[in-house]
Design a protein around this motif. Structure first.
Motif: not given
Length: 233
Positions: A153-155, A205-212, A214-230
């Motif tokens: 997901a991050g890559i 390559l240096l800023i927005f891609g990394i932000i994208e 990180v946000v993707t991974i963090l949201v998936l980690i949060y959903l994995r714990k709180s709303h795994p059905e999503l």
């Protein structure tokens, strides 16, 4: 990556309108065929999420902006065709109601972000994750959080947003080649590929891609714990 009016000539933006319209039609058909009615509200929520994060624009040289999109994340949650429609809705509202991106460039912006970015990022995610449903730690949370699905997901998010950025840079950079006046001066975007590609890609390559990513991974980690059905298989 929002391209404003006046930077693309009619040949370019007309071609991209012609490309995106049948994709919208097919995406709508796929949603009707495959998306359960109970998940339709997720499409609206995904569009709203994308709308919000894309409003945080940072101007970059070459006449466009840099920002996160959420394209790969949304594709993982609701599927790539639904994600394409969700991001397109967000982009259209931004252009019409807020002037963020041009009206004539809606086709280009949607093709770059809501189609190429979505399917590029989602394809990388599926390739790395092995085309298998998420493993039990990913679904249920708890221990062993980082696995192939989070890595993919991050890559995928990083590559997806940079695909969108590269297409934007190319579309802007070819304008001096295909749209010139009688005296040879550019009629639309005046910057050649030698300027648009580094100007747009360095920031992504240096800023927005990394932000994208990180946000993707963090949201998936949060959903994995709180709303795994999503989390989609």
């Amino acid at each position: 990556m929002h391209i404003p009016d006046g930077y693309l000539g009619p040949i370019t933006y007309g071609s991209l309108w012609a490309a995106i319209i049948p994709l919208w039609v097919y995406a709508s058909k796929k949603i009707k065929e495959t998306m359960k009615a109970s998940r339709i509200p997720l499409l609206a929520m995904a569009s709203a999420f994308s709308f919000v994060i894309m409003m945080f624009n940072v101007p970059v040289p070459g006449g466009t902006t840099g920002h996160a999109t959420g394209s790969t994340l949304i594709a993982i949650l609701i599927g790539p065709w639904a994600a394409s429609i969700a991001l397109s809705i967000a982009l259209i509202i931004q252009a019409i109601a807020f002037g963020d991106g041009g009206i004539t460039a809606i086709g280009a912006n949607c093709f770059n972000i809501a189609f190429a970015g979505v399917f590029g990022g989602y394809g990388i995610y599926r390739l790395i994750s092995g085309f298998n449903p998420p493993s039990p730690p990913f679904i249920k949370g708890g221990q062993g959080g980082i696995n192939s699905h989070l890595i993919g997901a991050g890559i995928g998010a990083y590559i997806g947003i940079n695909i969108s950025a590269l297409l934007t840079a190319i579309e802007l950079g070819i304008q001096p080649l295909i749209h010139t006046g009688a005296d040879g001066s550019p009629l639309y975007s005046p910057f050649p590929l030698s300027i648009t590609i580094p100007a747009i890609m360095i920031g992504n390559l240096l800023i927005f891609g990394i932000i994208e990513a990180v946000v993707t991974i963090l949201v998936l980690i949060y959903l994995r714990k709180s709303h795994p059905e999503l989390i989609r298989g």
